[in-house]
Design a protein around this motif. Structure first.
Motif, PDB file in Angstrom:
ATOM      1  N   GLY A  93       1.245  -1.106  -0.058  1.00 25.02           N
ATOM      2  CA  GLY A  93       0.449  -0.345   0.080  1.00 25.02           C
ATOM      3  C   GLY A  93       0.781   1.464  -0.077  1.00 25.02           C
ATOM      4  O   GLY A  93       0.459   2.865  -0.161  1.00 25.02           O
ATOM      5  N   LYS A  94       2.121   0.827   0.377  1.00 22.47           N
ATOM      6  CA  LYS A  94       2.788   2.409   0.185  1.00 22.47           C
ATOM      7  C   LYS A  94       3.151   2.905  -1.354  1.00 22.47           C
ATOM      8  O   LYS A  94       3.635   3.571  -1.426  1.00 22.47           O
ATOM      9  CB  LYS A  94       3.746   1.858   0.892  1.00 22.47           C
ATOM     10  N   LEU A  95       2.994   2.283  -2.450  1.00 21.27           N
ATOM     11  CA  LEU A  95       3.128   2.367  -3.676  1.00 21.27           C
ATOM     12  C   LEU A  95       1.812   3.618  -3.826  1.00 21.27           C
ATOM     13  O   LEU A  95       2.272   5.070  -4.681  1.00 21.27           O
ATOM     14  CB  LEU A  95       1.998   2.128  -4.460  1.00 21.27           C
ATOM     15  N   THR A  96       1.098   4.011  -3.012  1.00 20.40           N
ATOM     16  CA  THR A  96      -0.160   5.171  -3.494  1.00 20.40           C
ATOM     17  C   THR A  96      -0.426   5.955  -2.447  1.00 20.40           C
ATOM     18  O   THR A  96      -0.832   6.698  -2.774  1.00 20.40           O
ATOM     19  CB  THR A  96      -1.516   4.351  -3.886  1.00 20.40           C
ATOM     20  N   THR A  97       0.468   5.475  -1.391  1.00 23.63           N
ATOM     21  CA  THR A  97      -0.006   6.329   0.282  1.00 23.63           C
ATOM     22  C   THR A  97       1.146   7.462   0.542  1.00 23.63           C
ATOM     23  O   THR A  97       1.077   8.311   1.462  1.00 23.63           O
ATOM     24  CB  THR A  97      -0.581   5.631   1.457  1.00 23.63           C
ATOM     25  N   THR A  98       2.479   6.742  -0.469  1.00 25.73           N
ATOM     26  CA  THR A  98       3.966   7.764   0.460  1.00 25.73           C
ATOM     27  C   THR A  98       3.620   9.523   0.061  1.00 25.73           C
ATOM     28  O   THR A  98       3.219   9.223  -1.196  1.00 25.73           O
ATOM     29  CB  THR A  98       5.128   6.654  -0.379  1.00 25.73           C
ATOM     30  N   ARG A  99       4.024   9.567   0.307  1.00 29.41           N
ATOM     31  CA  ARG A  99       4.098  11.632   0.221  1.00 29.41           C
ATOM     32  C   ARG A  99       5.228  11.769   1.654  1.00 29.41           C
ATOM     33  O   ARG A  99       5.959  11.861   2.210  1.00 29.41           O
ATOM     34  CB  ARG A  99       2.992  12.394   1.348  1.00 29.41           C
ATOM     35  N   TYR A 108       0.506   7.299   5.595  1.00 28.71           N
ATOM     36  CA  TYR A 108      -0.531   7.538   5.987  1.00 28.71           C
ATOM     37  C   TYR A 108      -1.754   6.063   5.057  1.00 28.71           C
ATOM     38  O   TYR A 108      -2.047   6.950   4.168  1.00 28.71           O
ATOM     39  CB  TYR A 108      -1.249   8.628   6.804  1.00 28.71           C
ATOM     40  N   ASN A 109      -1.980   5.509   6.445  1.00 27.11           N
ATOM     41  CA  ASN A 109      -3.661   4.505   5.798  1.00 27.11           C
ATOM     42  C   ASN A 109      -2.888   3.126   4.671  1.00 27.11           C
ATOM     43  O   ASN A 109      -3.375   2.700   3.366  1.00 27.11           O
ATOM     44  CB  ASN A 109      -4.624   4.855   4.517  1.00 27.11           C
ATOM     45  N   HIS A 110      -1.711   3.328   4.549  1.00 24.30           N
ATOM     46  CA  HIS A 110      -1.027   2.331   4.041  1.00 24.30           C
ATOM     47  C   HIS A 110      -1.190   0.347   4.323  1.00 24.30           C
ATOM     48  O   HIS A 110      -1.927  -0.528   2.762  1.00 24.30           O
ATOM     49  CB  HIS A 110       0.299   2.105   3.976  1.00 24.30           C
ATOM     50  N   ASP A 111      -1.950   0.593   4.982  1.00 26.23           N
ATOM     51  CA  ASP A 111      -2.614  -0.542   5.644  1.00 26.23           C
ATOM     52  C   ASP A 111      -3.198  -1.290   5.089  1.00 26.23           C
ATOM     53  O   ASP A 111      -4.086  -2.560   4.331  1.00 26.23           O
ATOM     54  CB  ASP A 111      -2.340  -0.973   7.077  1.00 26.23           C
ATOM     55  N   ILE A 112      -5.006   0.139   4.607  1.00 33.96           N
ATOM     56  CA  ILE A 112      -5.815  -0.213   4.178  1.00 33.96           C
ATOM     57  C   ILE A 112      -5.978  -0.174   2.975  1.00 33.96           C
ATOM     58  O   ILE A 112      -6.902  -0.792   2.433  1.00 33.96           O
ATOM     59  CB  ILE A 112      -6.652   1.680   4.656  1.00 33.96           C
ATOM     60  N   LEU A 138      -4.678  -9.710   6.178  1.00 35.91           N
ATOM     61  CA  LEU A 138      -3.464  -9.875   7.208  1.00 35.91           C
ATOM     62  C   LEU A 138      -2.652  -8.564   6.991  1.00 35.91           C
ATOM     63  O   LEU A 138      -2.648  -7.658   7.355  1.00 35.91           O
ATOM     64  CB  LEU A 138      -2.731 -11.038   7.062  1.00 35.91           C
ATOM     65  N   VAL A 139      -2.573  -7.922   5.629  1.00 34.72           N
ATOM     66  CA  VAL A 139      -2.014  -7.098   5.683  1.00 34.72           C
ATOM     67  C   VAL A 139      -3.174  -5.287   5.720  1.00 34.72           C
ATOM     68  O   VAL A 139      -2.557  -5.304   6.092  1.00 34.72           O
ATOM     69  CB  VAL A 139      -2.031  -6.542   3.896  1.00 34.72           C
ATOM     70  N   ARG A 140      -4.178  -5.600   5.767  1.00 37.00           N
ATOM     71  CA  ARG A 140      -5.526  -4.792   6.454  1.00 37.00           C
ATOM     72  C   ARG A 140      -5.010  -4.589   7.390  1.00 37.00           C
ATOM     73  O   ARG A 140      -5.251  -3.862   8.079  1.00 37.00           O
ATOM     74  CB  ARG A 140      -6.874  -5.230   6.189  1.00 37.00           C
ATOM     75  N   TRP A 141      -4.808  -5.586   8.496  1.00 40.55           N
ATOM     76  CA  TRP A 141      -4.370  -5.103   9.749  1.00 40.55           C
ATOM     77  C   TRP A 141      -3.355  -5.389  10.108  1.00 40.55           C
ATOM     78  O   TRP A 141      -3.040  -5.432  12.031  1.00 40.55           O
ATOM     79  CB  TRP A 141      -5.023  -6.498  10.874  1.00 40.55           C
ATOM     80  N   HIS A 142      -1.827  -5.153   9.661  1.00 41.89           N
ATOM     81  CA  HIS A 142      -1.009  -5.875  10.361  1.00 41.89           C
ATOM     82  C   HIS A 142       0.210  -4.667  11.351  1.00 41.89           C
ATOM     83  O   HIS A 142       0.539  -4.753  11.746  1.00 41.89           O
ATOM     84  CB  HIS A 142       0.120  -5.957   9.191  1.00 41.89           C
ATOM     85  N   MET A 143      -1.000  -3.308  11.209  1.00 42.33           N
ATOM     86  CA  MET A 143       0.024  -2.122  11.843  1.00 42.33           C
ATOM     87  C   MET A 143      -1.190  -2.529  13.451  1.00 42.33           C
ATOM     88  O   MET A 143      -0.582  -1.289  13.935  1.00 42.33           O
ATOM     89  CB  MET A 143      -0.836  -1.126  11.530  1.00 42.33           C
TER      90      MET A 143
END
Length: 203
Positions: A93-99, A108-112, A138-143
């Motif tokens: 998810g960091k592909l689309t959320t990294t700023r 933020y929200n890379h888990d979601i 599992l990806v969703r809740w790993h944080m």
């Protein structure tokens, strides 16, 4: 098809290799991750992270360390295949959320977002709906263990428990925490204790 061969090879690496990172690097060198959807993994090399928390550098560097840790712990998982793929895709998810915000790199929200991307990634490779769902959840809740540690409002124990086993989340989170470059024994013990506290919360 080519992607099926790569999927099978990657699956075998995740399940059987003691150090998956070396084999994944080989796949990258051989160009086997240049096709969809595997190129998403390769693209993680271009995503930088906050050096304070990730001295190992790019998201790809981190992910490779995490899958190596996961290979050591996979026998403790209730489903090795799900666990290892979640380790590989946990930060997708960091592909689309990294700023860059206030001169800091954030995701933020890379888990979601990661849940959606992981499911779509696997949907291109397999018809096994149960497998795709379990990995993406599992990806969703790993944080969650981190949110628990810091007493953040993003900690959602009931919602998490409705979709995943907290022990699986704890195991993945431990591998995630240990995948941050060289760590002193005291730091490793600290992280292990934090995961224990998270698990104790649910007992």
């Amino acid at each position: 098809m080519v992607y099926k061969n790569t999927f099978n090879e990657l699956n075998k690496i995740l399940l059987e290799s003691m150090k998956p990172s070396e084999d994944i690097k080989r796949l990258i060198r051989e160009g086997k991750l240049d096709i969809e959807p595997f190129k998403l993994i390769k693209k993680l090399e271009n995503i930088e992270q906050n050096k304070k928390y990730h001295p190992e550098g790019s998201v790809l560097n981190h992910v490779l360390l995490v899958v190596d840790n996961a290979s050591k712990y996979k026998d403790h998982s209730e489903n090795k295949e799900v666990f290892m793929w979640a380790a590989l895709l946990h930060d997708i998810g960091k592909l689309t959320t990294t700023r860059i915000r206030k001169n800091r790199i954030t995701s933020y929200n890379h888990d979601i977002e990661g849940e959606k991307i992981a499911f779509k990634f696997l949907d291109a490779l397999t018809d096994d709906k149960d497998f795709k769902l379990k990995v993406s959840k599992l990806v969703r809740w790993h944080m969650q263990p981190l949110f628990f540690d810091k007493n953040l409002p993003f900690f959602e124990p009931q919602n998490m428990l409705s979709e995943v086993d907290y022990k699986e989340v704890a195991l993945l989170s431990l591998c995630d925490r240990l995948g941050r470059g060289e760590m002193e024994i005291s730091k490793i013990e600290e992280e292990e204790n934090r995961i224990k506290n998270f698990k104790d919360y649910f007992k």
